[in-house]
Scaffold this active site. Structure first.
Site, mmCIF file in Angstrom:
data_model
loop_
_atom_site.group_PDB
_atom_site.id
_atom_site.type_symbol
_atom_site.label_atom_id
_atom_site.label_comp_id
_atom_site.label_asym_id
_atom_site.label_seq_id
_atom_site.Cartn_x
_atom_site.Cartn_y
_atom_site.Cartn_z
ATOM 1 N N TYR A 1 -20.522 -32.911 -62.205
ATOM 2 C CA TYR A 1 -20.295 -32.506 -60.815
ATOM 3 C C TYR A 1 -21.077 -33.380 -59.834
ATOM 4 O O TYR A 1 -20.538 -33.875 -58.845
ATOM 5 C CB TYR A 1 -20.678 -31.032 -60.624
ATOM 6 N N ASP B 1 -13.599 -26.374 -61.682
ATOM 7 C CA ASP B 1 -12.770 -25.936 -60.559
ATOM 8 C C ASP B 1 -12.773 -26.948 -59.423
ATOM 9 O O ASP B 1 -11.801 -27.067 -58.679
ATOM 10 C CB ASP B 1 -13.267 -24.585 -60.059
ATOM 11 N N LYS C 1 -15.723 -18.853 -66.761
ATOM 12 C CA LYS C 1 -15.866 -18.485 -65.351
ATOM 13 C C LYS C 1 -14.582 -18.851 -64.613
ATOM 14 O O LYS C 1 -14.236 -20.027 -64.483
ATOM 15 C CB LYS C 1 -17.069 -19.209 -64.737
#
Length: 551
Positions: free
Chosen positions: A270, A305, A377
């Site tokens: 990330y 995500d 998640k």
């Protein structure tokens, strides 16, 4: 969290699944070796924090930054920071490590690399000091286990995960407690915008932050104490989440372990992709941070995500699967167990696409089946939220339904005001009502939901898995043979999230140091040797009774 036997099953080829994991292992292996050959300023600062160094000067620059910078300027960090620091202490330069840091900040300490008996003595002293912090992490883990055994876990899955973010820790606390009373199981204190790019950890309780609250040790302590209070009130253990990412990933992980946080945002790529942090810096830091999380019993949440906010959620679905496989591999190499892998994915397909909900079900089921024992998640829609709160509320309802039908482990509460305003308490209450309705009405639907053989959902899942394997093959086999770390080449080419991040660029590169042959770090030595307790949880335990906020 263990696999629910009622979760729908996809008919995936076991050989393809094995191939995917084998390729992920091959792609990850050179990165692990790279991490083992380097250290960073944040790894060394985290080690000093474990040894008890805290506080900051009048300009709020932490003492750990001053001490690491002084050692680096005088003798370098390639040998590790602890040996010259404890050698200086044993030579009488200061009475403790805090005073030493203060003197180092004023330039009144001379560091050296000791030899022979002096080096051995300094290393033994450093090992004892760092061991104090590691014991504190072990104690926090045991405390969590005792509280869960006494108070109990949520009565059902998925765990409901809700964000608070006022910028003021003293405002966050009552909002977090109110959310728990309304049914939230996990409270995430979202971090102030831009903190991931700070090469220091702010000190003390903070009351100013932009779109979030600073991650500090004192803020961690205050929120954990407040959630302990409301856990006792409700009769269920409320978990606390923050962010171990950015330039201070190792330090924040150490602080979280000592202050008994339960989950941490901790993705392997990330920071590289979305904050332009140097790839080598990130991979070195994330290995250390995940070793700390493993020992602390912290569940990590990964950030797949985010890929779907920059790339198309249908065309790039396979990159999410690849990232999940890589995150799993890096996590397990660092000592994390399946129950600690909150691998991320999201409900981000354009709702205007025909069969968008069926596609979402296929992608969610694929993740659920590839990682049956991981608390996945599941992230709500954000990219296609338009400001129409009625449409947004409906989309969140479909998102909640997909989570219920596919057995997700952690469900982040979607907000109908996403992309409009920072949610009001009333917005959160309505969002929690949406979640409660769907889970109460359809929480057991997965017992009845069985995608037909060779139907739309089955075929889509197989297609995404096949494309993921093809991408892993390209990363491992088709990269430049002169490059010894193929994954770095893939990141530089924009393979993930359409972001091109070269290995020799990005923020924080100057904080990366190649280890010398005599490099010593007692924290890394202890973490490498650590083995998880045999009683580590593999599923939520429910022993208490739910009061107030029951779903």
């Amino acid at each position: 969290m263990s696999r629910n036997p009622a979760t729908p099953v996809l008919e995936l080829d076991p050989a393809v699944v094995r191939r995917a994991r084998s390729l992920a292992r091959k792609a990850a292996a050179p990165v692990v070796k790279l991490a083992q050959r380097h250290t960073t300023v944040s790894v060394e600062r985290a080690t000093l924090r474990l040894a008890g160094l805290a506080g900051a000067d009048h300009e709020r620059v932490p003492w750990v930054n001053h001490l690491v910078d002084a050692v680096r300027d005088q003798v370098g960090l390639e040998h590790g920071v602890t040996t010259p620091v404890w050698d200086a202490l044993m030579r009488g330069e200061a009475e403790d490590v805090t005073v030493l840091a203060q003197k180092a900040a004023s330039g009144s300490v001379q560091f050296r690399m000791p030899q022979g008996r002096d080096a051995l003595a300094a290393r033994r002293a450093a090992t004892r000091a760092v061991g104090t912090g590691l014991k504190r992490i072990d104690t926090a883990r045991r405390t969590r286990d005792r509280l869960i055994a006494r108070l109990g876990d949520p009565a059902q899955q998925p765990w409901i995960y809700l964000i608070v973010a006022t910028g003021d820790i003293h405002e966050d606390i009552p909002q977090a407690q109110a959310a728990a009373r309304e049914g939230a199981d996990v409270i995430a204190v979202i971090r102030s915008t831009g903190q991931s790019l700070l090469d220091y950890v702010p000190e003390g309780a903070t009351r100013e932050g932009f779109a979030g609250t600073y991650a500090t040790q004192e803020n961690f302590r205050l929120m954990r104490a407040a959630l302990d209070d409301v856990s006792k009130e409700l009769g269920r253990y409320i978990r606390l989440t923050n962010y171990a990412s950015g330039l201070c990933m190792p330090e924040i992980a150490a602080l979280a372990g000592m202050e008994r946080l339960d989950m941490m945002l901790n993705d392997s790529m990330y920071g590289i992709l979305f904050r332009d942090i140097n790839p080598v810096r990130t991979f070195v830091d994330q290995r250390f941070s995940r070793q700390v999380h493993a020992r602390a019993g912290i569940i990590i949440n990964t950030g797949e995500d985010n890929y779907l906010t920059t790339a198309d959620a249908v065309e790039a679905a396979h990159t999410v699967t690849v990232s999940q496989l890589l995150n799993e591999r890096f996590a397990k190499e660092a000592g994390l167990e399946d129950w600690q892998l909150g691998l991320g994915h999201a409900f981000e397909i354009n709702p205007e696409i025909p069969d968008s909900f069926r596609l979402e079900l296929a992608h969610a089921l694929l993740a659920r089946q590839l990682f049956p024992d991981a608390p996945l998640k599941w992230m709500p829609p954000t990219k296609h939220m338009t400001g129409d709160v009625f449409r947004g509320y409906l989309l969140d309802g479909f998102f909640n339904l997909a989570g219920a039908m596919t057995g997700q482990g952690i469900l982040l509460v979607g907000m109908m005001t996403e992309a409009v305003v920072t949610p009001f308490l009333s917005d959160r209450d309505l969002a929690l009502q949406n979640v409660r309705y769907v889970l109460n009405a359809a929480g057991g639907l997965r017992e009845d939901f069985h995608p037909p053989r060779d139907g739309f959902i089955q075929n889509r899942a197989r297609q995404v898995l096949s494309e993921a394997v093809e991408l892993l093959e390209r990363i491992v086999e088709d990269s430049d043979p002169a490059g010894d770390v193929p994954l770095l080449a893939a990141i530089a080419d924009g393979t993930f999230g359409l972001m091109k991040r070269p290995a020799d660029g990005g923020k924080g590169l100057d904080g990366v140091v190649e280890r010398a042959d005599d490099y010593d770090n007692p924290a890394i030595t202890a973490l490498d040797a650590w083995e998880p307790p045999t009683s580590a949880p593999t599923a939520p335990r429910r022993t208490g009774t739910t009061k107030g906020g029951a779903r």
